[in-house]
Design a protein around this motif. Structure first.
Motif, PDB file in Angstrom:
ATOM      1  N   UNK A  60       6.682  -5.705  -8.435  1.00 19.78           N
ATOM      2  CA  UNK A  60       7.893  -5.551  -7.631  1.00 19.78           C
ATOM      3  C   UNK A  60       9.152  -5.573  -8.484  1.00 19.78           C
ATOM      4  N   UNK A  61       9.066  -6.167  -9.666  1.00 22.05           N
ATOM      5  CA  UNK A  61      10.219  -6.222 -10.548  1.00 22.05           C
ATOM      6  C   UNK A  61       9.862  -6.837 -11.877  1.00 22.05           C
ATOM      7  N   UNK A  62       9.905  -6.039 -12.942  1.00 19.50           N
ATOM      8  CA  UNK A  62       9.573  -6.529 -14.281  1.00 19.50           C
ATOM      9  C   UNK A  62      10.746  -6.289 -15.216  1.00 19.50           C
ATOM     10  N   UNK A  63      10.926  -7.195 -16.164  1.00 25.25           N
ATOM     11  CA  UNK A  63      11.966  -7.054 -17.173  1.00 25.25           C
ATOM     12  C   UNK A  63      11.388  -6.267 -18.355  1.00 25.25           C
ATOM     13  N   UNK A  64      12.089  -5.278 -18.893  1.00 23.70           N
ATOM     14  CA  UNK A  64      11.581  -4.584 -20.082  1.00 23.70           C
ATOM     15  C   UNK A  64      11.294  -5.579 -21.209  1.00 23.70           C
ATOM     16  N   UNK A  65      10.176  -5.388 -21.874  1.00 23.57           N
ATOM     17  CA  UNK A  65       9.789  -6.303 -22.939  1.00 23.57           C
ATOM     18  C   UNK A  65       8.882  -7.417 -22.481  1.00 23.57           C
ATOM     19  N   UNK A  66       8.608  -7.473 -21.179  1.00 24.02           N
ATOM     20  CA  UNK A  66       7.708  -8.506 -20.663  1.00 24.02           C
ATOM     21  C   UNK A  66       6.311  -7.937 -20.476  1.00 24.02           C
ATOM     22  N   UNK A  67       5.330  -8.821 -20.592  1.00 21.25           N
ATOM     23  CA  UNK A  67       3.954  -8.454 -20.260  1.00 21.25           C
ATOM     24  C   UNK A  67       3.428  -9.486 -19.275  1.00 21.25           C
ATOM     25  N   UNK A  68       2.581  -9.052 -18.375  1.00 17.20           N
ATOM     26  CA  UNK A  68       2.136  -9.898 -17.274  1.00 17.20           C
ATOM     27  C   UNK A  68       0.818 -10.584 -17.586  1.00 17.20           C
ATOM     28  N   UNK A 209       8.874  14.834 -10.238  1.00 15.92           N
ATOM     29  CA  UNK A 209       7.800  13.864 -10.407  1.00 15.92           C
ATOM     30  C   UNK A 209       6.467  14.479 -10.794  1.00 15.92           C
ATOM     31  N   UNK A 210       6.429  15.806 -10.931  1.00 14.71           N
ATOM     32  CA  UNK A 210       5.156  16.481 -11.195  1.00 14.71           C
ATOM     33  C   UNK A 210       4.565  16.076 -12.544  1.00 14.71           C
ATOM     34  N   UNK A 211       3.290  15.701 -12.493  1.00 17.42           N
ATOM     35  CA  UNK A 211       2.496  15.400 -13.689  1.00 17.42           C
ATOM     36  C   UNK A 211       3.063  14.236 -14.512  1.00 17.42           C
ATOM     37  N   UNK A 212       3.766  13.347 -13.847  1.00 14.65           N
ATOM     38  CA  UNK A 212       4.249  12.132 -14.483  1.00 14.65           C
ATOM     39  C   UNK A 212       3.567  10.924 -13.856  1.00 14.65           C
ATOM     40  N   UNK A 213       3.496   9.793 -14.579  1.00 12.75           N
ATOM     41  CA  UNK A 213       2.930   8.575 -13.980  1.00 12.75           C
ATOM     42  C   UNK A 213       3.744   8.133 -12.769  1.00 12.75           C
ATOM     43  N   UNK A 214       3.183   7.234 -11.998  1.00 17.04           N
ATOM     44  CA  UNK A 214       3.882   6.722 -10.825  1.00 17.04           C
ATOM     45  C   UNK A 214       5.194   6.071 -11.237  1.00 17.04           C
ATOM     46  N   UNK A 215       6.217   6.266 -10.433  1.00 15.03           N
ATOM     47  CA  UNK A 215       7.515   5.685 -10.735  1.00 15.03           C
ATOM     48  C   UNK A 215       7.472   4.152 -10.655  1.00 15.03           C
ATOM     49  N   UNK A 216       8.372   3.493 -11.388  1.00 14.74           N
ATOM     50  CA  UNK A 216       8.436   2.030 -11.291  1.00 14.74           C
ATOM     51  C   UNK A 216       9.013   1.602  -9.947  1.00 14.74           C
ATOM     52  N   UNK A 217       8.892   0.334  -9.644  1.00 16.92           N
ATOM     53  CA  UNK A 217       9.523  -0.212  -8.442  1.00 16.92           C
ATOM     54  C   UNK A 217      11.041  -0.169  -8.602  1.00 16.92           C
ATOM     55  N   UNK A 218      11.741  -0.305  -7.487  1.00 17.01           N
ATOM     56  CA  UNK A 218      13.209  -0.328  -7.543  1.00 17.01           C
ATOM     57  C   UNK A 218      13.693  -1.477  -8.411  1.00 17.01           C
ATOM     58  N   UNK A 219      13.045  -2.649  -8.279  1.00 14.60           N
ATOM     59  CA  UNK A 219      13.447  -3.804  -9.075  1.00 14.60           C
ATOM     60  C   UNK A 219      13.301  -3.554 -10.563  1.00 14.60           C
ATOM     61  N   UNK A 220      12.190  -2.951 -10.969  1.00 20.28           N
ATOM     62  CA  UNK A 220      11.974  -2.660 -12.385  1.00 20.28           C
ATOM     63  C   UNK A 220      12.983  -1.628 -12.887  1.00 20.28           C
ATOM     64  N   UNK A 221      13.258  -0.609 -12.081  1.00 16.07           N
ATOM     65  CA  UNK A 221      14.262   0.399 -12.455  1.00 16.07           C
ATOM     66  C   UNK A 221      15.618  -0.267 -12.689  1.00 16.07           C
TER      67      UNK A 221
END
Length: 376
Positions: A60-68, A209-221
Motif C-alpha cells: 500500500x505504500x513503500x519508501x524507495x530503498x526499503x525491502x520488505x 501501460x502496455x507491456x509494463x509491470x503493474x503500476x505501484x500503489x498511490x502511496x508508493x508513487x
C-alpha cells in the motif's frame, strides 16, 4: 520559513555511523535509534532499510530503498488484530509470539541478508514501535547491530509529503505526443530531473501501460516523488515533463500538480514524421521484439477501443481496421499512427494548451533545449 533540509548541517554518512557506534557501546541502556530526517538523508546517500510491516502494508505504500521482511504476515497480523479487539493487548502479544516464534530463525536470517552491506542497517515498522523494536532485538541477538528508525514509516512519509507540498521552481518540457519528451528528459542525466512517468511505471498516454509491470500503489508513487524532491539541492530548478493529473492510475498529488501547472514551459518541436516513428518504435517495434504479434495486436486494439467514447464510433472503427491491416501486412503501421495523432492526440494537445495557457520560455528541438538549459 526555512525547510528542515535547508537548516540542516551538511550530512555525512560516516558521521552518523560513528555516532551510532558510540551509542552501541551503551546498548545496555537502549538499542540505538535514528530520527526520520537523518534516515531519509541516509536513503538519499544510497543506504537501504528493512521494513518489517506486513506485505499488505508494504504494498500500500513503500519508501524507495526499503525491502520488505514482515515480522507478522498479513494473515498473522489479522489474527493478532482480531485478538486485540476482542480480548485484549496481552493476549494479542502472546498470540503474536506464538505465531512468529516457529519462524523466527528464518525471518531473522532473511532480515540479516537484506541488511548485509549497508553502512547503517536500518529497520522500521509503521510507527517505530513494537514490531521494529522486536526485529531490532532479534537482529542484535544474531550479531546484527540494527538501528531503529524513530517514528517508523509514518514519520518518514510525513516528511516526504511535506516535500511534495513545498512550492518549487522549475521548467516543464511540453510538446505533442510522440515528440520525445521522456527520452529528452532522461538524456539530461541531471539531479534536478523529476521523472514522474518512471515513478508511476506508466508512459502517461492511453497506451502508456502496455507491456509494463503493474503500476505501484498511490502511496508508493507519492513516496517516490517525495524522496526525489527531498534529494534535490535546496533552490535547484526542477526539470519535468508535462503531465496530466493522472499518470495511468497514479494521481499527481494536488499541491505538487498545482505547482507543476504554474511552471514555465519549453515546448519541444519535433517533425511529424519523427513523432510517428517514435511511436512506432516504442509501441510496435519494441514490443514485437519480446511478444508475439497476436498479443501486441490485441493490446493495441484494446487501447484503441478504450478511446471509443472520446474518439467517436466511426473513427474508432476505422482506426481498429487500419491496425488490423497493419498486422496483416496490408498497410504500414505508420498509417494508423498518423490517423491517431491527427484525429485525436494533436487536437487534444491544442485544446489543452488553449484552455490552460502557460508561459512558454522557448520552443525548439531537443538540442536547442539542451543549449537553452546550458545557458541557465
Amino acid at each position: 520559513m526555512m525547510s528542515p533540509k535547508a537548516s540542516a548541517m551538511p550530512f555525512e554518512v560516516n558521521a552518523v555511523c560513528k555516532r551510532l557506534q558510540l551509542e552501541a557501546v551503551n546498548m545496555g541502556k537502549a538499542l540505538p535509534t535514528l530520527g526520520a530526517m537523518e534516515a531519509l538523508r541516509l536513503l538519499k546517500a544510497g543506504n537501504a532499510f528493512l521494513d518489517v510491516r506486513s506485505e499488505g502494508e508494504f504494498a500500500a505504500g513503500a519508501i524507495p530503498g526499503s525491502s520488505n521482511g514482515p515480522i507478522l504476515t498479513n494473515d498473522e497480523r489479522h489474527l493478532v488484530g482480531t485478538t486485540y479487539k476482542q480480548i485484549g493487548s496481552a493476549e494479542a502479544v502472546a498470540l503474536g509470539h506464538k505465531l512468529v516464534d516457529p519462524h523466527r530463525p528464518a525471518r531473522v536470517a532473511g532480515w540479516a541478508a537484506k541488511l548485509a552491506g549497508q553502512a547503517v542497517p536500518l529497520v522500521a515498522c509503521w510507527r517505530g514501535g513494537m514490531r521494529s523494536g522486536l526485529a531490532q532485538s532479534w537482529l542484535a541477538e544474531a550479531g546484527v547491530p540494527a538501528v531503529k528508525i524513530s517514528g517508523g514509516y509514518k514519520a518518514l512519509r510525513a516528511i516526504l509529503l511535506e516535500e511534495i507540498a513545498r512550492p518549487r521552481a522549475g521548467l516543464v518540457i511540453a510538446g505533442n505526443t510522440g515528440s520525445g519528451k521522456t527520452k529528452l528528459l532522461r538524456s539530461l542525466k541531471s539531479a534536478s530531473v523529476v521523472d514522474l512517468e518512471d515513478m508511476a511505471g506508466h508512459r502517461g498516454s492511453s497506451f502508456g501501460g502496455l507491456f509494463l509491470p503493474e503500476q505501484p500503489s498511490q502511496g508508493t508513487f507519492e513516496n517516490r516523488l517525495g524522496l526525489a524532491l527531498f534529494s534535490t539541492e535546496e533552490g535547484q530548478r526542477l526539470l519535468l515533463e508535462d503531465e496530466s493529473r493522472l499518470v495511468g492510475r497514479c494521481v499527481i498529488p494536488d499541491p505538487f500538480y498545482k505547482s507543476l501547472s504554474a511552471l514555465p514551459r519549453f515546448e519541444l518541436e519535433t517533425p511529424f514524421f519523427e513523432r510517428v516513428q517514435n511511436i512506432y518504435e516504442e509501441y510496435v517495434e519494441g514490443p514485437l521484439r519480446s511478444f508475439p504479434p497476436e498479443l501486441v495486436h490485441e493490446k493495441l486494439d484494446g487501447s484503441i477501443e478504450a478511446l471509443r467514447n472520446r474518439l467517436g464510433g466511426a473513427d474508432t472503427n476505422e482506426l481498429r481496421a487500419m491496425l488490423k491491416d497493419s498486422f496483416q501486412k496490408k498497410a504500414p503501421h505508420e498509417a494508423w499512427i498518423e490517423f491517431l495523432l491527427r484525429r485525436y492526440y494533436d487536437p487534444l494537445y491544442a485544446y489543452a494548451m488553449a484552455r490552460h495557457p502557460h508561459k512558454i520560455l522557448a520552443r525548439g528541438s531537443a538540442s536547442e533545449l539542451k543549449s537553452f538549459l546550458a545557458r541557465g
